[in-house]
Design an enzyme around this catalytic site. Structure first.
Site, PDB file in Angstrom:
ATOM      1  N   HIS A 274       0.804  -1.226   0.000  1.00 57.23           N
ATOM      2  CA  HIS A 274       0.000   0.000   0.000  1.00 57.23           C
ATOM      3  C   HIS A 274       0.838   1.278   0.000  1.00 57.23           C
ATOM      4  O   HIS A 274       0.296   2.376  -0.095  1.00 57.23           O
ATOM      5  CB  HIS A 274      -0.968   0.035   1.190  1.00 57.23           C
ATOM      6  CG  HIS A 274      -0.297   0.384   2.500  1.00 57.23           C
ATOM      7  ND1 HIS A 274       0.298  -0.558   3.296  1.00 57.23           N
ATOM      8  CD2 HIS A 274      -0.118   1.567   3.129  1.00 57.23           C
ATOM      9  CE1 HIS A 274       0.799   0.027   4.365  1.00 57.23           C
ATOM     10  NE2 HIS A 274       0.579   1.323   4.301  1.00 57.23           N
TER      11      HIS A 274
HETATM   12  C1  UD1 Z   1      -2.458   5.757   5.119  1.00 60.38           C
HETATM   13  C2  UD1 Z   1      -1.252   6.439   5.739  1.00 60.38           C
HETATM   14  C3  UD1 Z   1      -0.086   5.444   5.796  1.00 60.38           C
HETATM   15  C4  UD1 Z   1      -0.493   4.156   6.486  1.00 60.38           C
HETATM   16  C5  UD1 Z   1      -1.756   3.591   5.855  1.00 60.38           C
HETATM   17  C6  UD1 Z   1      -2.248   2.410   6.643  1.00 60.38           C
HETATM   18  C7  UD1 Z   1      -0.953   8.844   5.320  1.00 60.38           C
HETATM   19  C8  UD1 Z   1      -0.209   9.848   4.539  1.00 60.38           C
HETATM   20  N1  UD1 Z   1      -0.807   7.562   4.929  1.00 60.38           N
HETATM   21  O1  UD1 Z   1      -2.133   5.424   3.789  1.00 60.38           O
HETATM   22  O2  UD1 Z   1       0.986   6.004   6.506  1.00 60.38           O
HETATM   23  O3  UD1 Z   1       0.546   3.220   6.376  1.00 60.38           O
HETATM   24  O4  UD1 Z   1      -2.788   4.594   5.866  1.00 60.38           O
HETATM   25  O5  UD1 Z   1      -3.093   1.585   5.897  1.00 60.38           O
HETATM   26  O6  UD1 Z   1      -1.642   9.185   6.260  1.00 60.38           O
HETATM   27  N2  UD1 Z   1      -9.347   4.351   0.557  1.00 60.38           N
HETATM   28  C9  UD1 Z   1     -10.558   3.726   0.460  1.00 60.38           C
HETATM   29  N3  UD1 Z   1     -11.215   3.393   1.612  1.00 60.38           N
HETATM   30  C10 UD1 Z   1     -10.712   3.656   2.851  1.00 60.38           C
HETATM   31  C11 UD1 Z   1      -9.478   4.310   2.930  1.00 60.38           C
HETATM   32  C12 UD1 Z   1      -8.805   4.658   1.782  1.00 60.38           C
HETATM   33  O7  UD1 Z   1     -11.069   3.462  -0.636  1.00 60.38           O
HETATM   34  O8  UD1 Z   1     -11.355   3.303   3.850  1.00 60.38           O
HETATM   35  C13 UD1 Z   1      -8.623   4.687  -0.703  1.00 60.38           C
HETATM   36  C14 UD1 Z   1      -8.978   6.056  -1.270  1.00 60.38           C
HETATM   37  O9  UD1 Z   1      -8.957   5.936  -2.658  1.00 60.38           O
HETATM   38  C15 UD1 Z   1      -7.811   6.905  -0.797  1.00 60.38           C
HETATM   39  C16 UD1 Z   1      -6.641   5.920  -0.808  1.00 60.38           C
HETATM   40  O10 UD1 Z   1      -7.220   4.678  -0.419  1.00 60.38           O
HETATM   41  O11 UD1 Z   1      -7.572   7.995  -1.625  1.00 60.38           O
HETATM   42  C17 UD1 Z   1      -5.506   6.273   0.116  1.00 60.38           C
HETATM   43  O12 UD1 Z   1      -5.976   6.479   1.443  1.00 60.38           O
HETATM   44  P1  UD1 Z   1      -5.144   7.410   2.466  1.00 60.38           P
HETATM   45  O13 UD1 Z   1      -5.766   7.317   3.790  1.00 60.38           O
HETATM   46  O14 UD1 Z   1      -4.935   8.760   1.872  1.00 60.38           O
HETATM   47  O15 UD1 Z   1      -3.716   6.757   2.488  1.00 60.38           O
HETATM   48  P2  UD1 Z   1      -3.261   5.241   2.705  1.00 60.38           P
HETATM   49  O16 UD1 Z   1      -2.590   4.788   1.469  1.00 60.38           O
HETATM   50  O17 UD1 Z   1      -4.405   4.448   3.225  1.00 60.38           O
HETATM   51  N1  UDP Z   2      -3.920  -5.583   8.986  1.00 56.25           N
HETATM   52  C1  UDP Z   2      -5.193  -6.115   9.102  1.00 56.25           C
HETATM   53  N2  UDP Z   2      -5.815  -6.567   7.965  1.00 56.25           N
HETATM   54  C2  UDP Z   2      -5.233  -6.525   6.734  1.00 56.25           C
HETATM   55  C3  UDP Z   2      -3.932  -5.965   6.632  1.00 56.25           C
HETATM   56  C4  UDP Z   2      -3.309  -5.489   7.781  1.00 56.25           C
HETATM   57  O1  UDP Z   2      -5.740  -6.194  10.204  1.00 56.25           O
HETATM   58  O2  UDP Z   2      -5.865  -6.953   5.752  1.00 56.25           O
HETATM   59  C5  UDP Z   2      -3.250  -5.050  10.208  1.00 56.25           C
HETATM   60  C6  UDP Z   2      -1.885  -5.615  10.492  1.00 56.25           C
HETATM   61  O3  UDP Z   2      -1.972  -6.780  11.278  1.00 56.25           O
HETATM   62  C7  UDP Z   2      -1.188  -4.481  11.221  1.00 56.25           C
HETATM   63  C8  UDP Z   2      -1.823  -3.242  10.630  1.00 56.25           C
HETATM   64  O4  UDP Z   2      -3.026  -3.673   9.999  1.00 56.25           O
HETATM   65  O5  UDP Z   2      -1.476  -4.524  12.611  1.00 56.25           O
HETATM   66  C9  UDP Z   2      -0.872  -2.634   9.639  1.00 56.25           C
HETATM   67  O6  UDP Z   2      -1.526  -1.659   8.901  1.00 56.25           O
HETATM   68  P1  UDP Z   2      -0.988  -1.119   7.519  1.00 56.25           P
HETATM   69  O7  UDP Z   2      -0.084  -2.109   6.880  1.00 56.25           O
HETATM   70  O8  UDP Z   2      -2.179  -0.684   6.760  1.00 56.25           O
HETATM   71  O9  UDP Z   2      -0.219   0.213   7.956  1.00 56.25           O
HETATM   72  P2  UDP Z   2       1.283   0.565   8.376  1.00 56.25           P
HETATM   73  O10 UDP Z   2       1.656  -0.289   9.529  1.00 56.25           O
HETATM   74  O11 UDP Z   2       2.148   0.374   7.178  1.00 56.25           O
HETATM   75  O12 UDP Z   2       1.194   2.011   8.721  1.00 56.25           O
END
Ligand code: UD1
Ligand code: UDP
Length: 349
Positions: A202
């Site tokens: 991601h």
């Molecule tokens: C965010 C965090 C990242 C973290 C990750 C955990 C920032 C800058 N990034 O990244 O550090 O590791 O969360 O998973 O804060 N979207 C959906 N449904 C949702 C959420 C997101 O469809 O419930 C899609 C949307 O198209 C959105 C994209 O995912 O634009 C990115 O979501 P965003 O929260 O901006 O960043 P993440 O990549 O999720």
């Molecule tokens: N996780 C989850 N379901 C999934 C993928 C991840 O519950 O399908 C959990 C995972 O066990 C960990 C957390 O989400 O505790 C990590 O989140 P993510 O990788 O989105 O974010 P990051 O740690 O990179 O910020």
């Protein structure tokens, strides 16, 4: 003690579950969900499974550009803080919800505590690196998971308010490990233990670059071991945008924490660009192949359980076949009681 916790993204629900559970026993805990993650399986499932109370405020900010999201959060969090007048604001990790929470608090002169302080990738192109540096410099209490992170802060002149507590994700994992033993996810997906690799992707640097995203999916398709990929919504969107071929990869929807821990505990290895999952792999004794060029969790690499391969198809495939840790793991992430230590420090503050 009245604490406002700011959460909004999946890993923050996992972390906050541990701290909030302890906090509720010692004071008033107000939960503010920014709405950064909002899909059922990116948000609500964590509240249900981890018994986190419903948020007191749901700011419903949703997705957008960094500026747009952060600005909306800042404005709405400020309103909550002015109304609630907490003794402290607690923020987690390095997302846009983190920087918005700490910035809103510090401007209102409300003491701020940062969970997972001091982590650095030294890559300023990562949005998370900016979020964590600024949050650390704005915080009064810095809950640091590792000794390396203490040193990182020292190099930036931050020594006051720094507490080496260990990592509350370890607390969360210990809590979930027992509960995840009863899950039927392997059976439901037709998987045999030790016969699949669990993958997540991601990170913006991987998903938003068509060539790199294709490299990763090509490597997955050619893997000699079946890849199971709970697909993050960001990655799903970019796979569709670029028309990336996902043939050969077992793609599933993102799963709840207990199912994810069950998948981690039974897999043959993990491929990821996540921060939290590198640590979970280490703590569960699973080999981790990290599709990034650098990591904040350097202990996992130093101990020989994590290898950094970047989004490089050849290196990913080589690691799948040949990377097998042999050394003992050290214990860099504390004793699984980090949340209790954090709450005690907040009470003492
Ligand atoms: C965010 C965090 C990242 C973290 C990750 C955990 C920032 C800058 N990034 O990244 O550090 O590791 O969360 O998973 O804060 N979207 C959906 N449904 C949702 C959420 C997101 O469809 O419930 C899609 C949307 O198209 C959105 C994209 O995912 O634009 C990115 O979501 P965003 O929260 O901006 O960043 P993440 O990549 O999720
Ligand atoms: N996780 C989850 N379901 C999934 C993928 C991840 O519950 O399908 C959990 C995972 O066990 C960990 C957390 O989400 O505790 C990590 O989140 P993510 O990788 O989105 O974010 P990051 O740690 O990179 O910020």
């Amino acid at each position: 003690m009245k604490v406002v916790e700011i959460i909004g993204a999946r890993p923050q629900f996992v972390k906050a579950a541990t701290v909030s559970r302890v906090l509720r026993k010692s004071g008033t805990d107000i939960l503010v969900h920014t709405g950064q993650h909002y899909d059922e399986n990116m948000s609500r499932v964590f509240f249900d499974e981890l018994e986190i109370p419903r948020p007191d405020y749901d700011l419903e900010v949703g997705s957008g550009t960094h500026g747009e999201m952060t600005a909306k959060m800042l404005e709405r969090i400020e309103e909550v803080l002015v109304k609630e007048k907490p003794d402290m604001v607690l923020v987690y990790g390095d997302t846009n919800s983190t920087i918005a929470g700490s910035l809103a608090a510090v401007k209102l002169h409300i003491p701020t505590a940062h969970v997972e302080a001091g982590l650095r990738s030294f890559n300023r192109e990562m949005p998370e690196e900016i979020n964590r540096i600024l949050t650390d410099h704005a915080s009064d209490l810095l809950f640091v998971p590792t000794q390396v992170a203490v040193e990182n802060l020292k190099k930036e002149g931050i020594t006051k308010g720094v507490h080496l507590t260990g990592d509350c994700m370890y607390d969360a994992l210990l809590h979930a490990k027992a509960l995840s033993a009863d899950r039927t996810i392997l059976k439901d997906l037709g998987l045999e233990a030790d016969d699949y690799l669990l993958a997540t992707v991601h990170r913006a640097s991987n998903t938003d670059d068509e060539r790199l995203l294709r490299n990763i999916f090509e490597a997955f398709a050619e893997s000699p071991t079946q890849i199971v990929l709970p697909l993050h919504p960001r990655t799903k969107k970019m796979v569709q945008t670029f028309g990336v071929d996902t043939t050969g990869v077992k793609i599933i929807e993102p799963v709840g924490y207990l199912d994810f821990v069950a998948l981690e505990a039974s897999c043959n290895g993990i491929l990821t660009d996540s921060g939290g999952i590198q640590k979970e792999a280490f703590l569960l004794g699973k080999r981790c192949i990290t599709m990034r060029e650098e990591t904040e969790w350097v202990e996992t690499v130093d101990d020989g359980w994590n290898i950094l391969v970047g989004p490089d198809k050849g290196k990913i495939l080589d690691a799948i076949s040949n990377f097998h840790p042999t050394r003992e793991r050290s214990e860099p992430y504390g004793d699984g009681r980090a949340a209790e230590k954090m709450v005690q420090i907040m009470l003492d503050f």
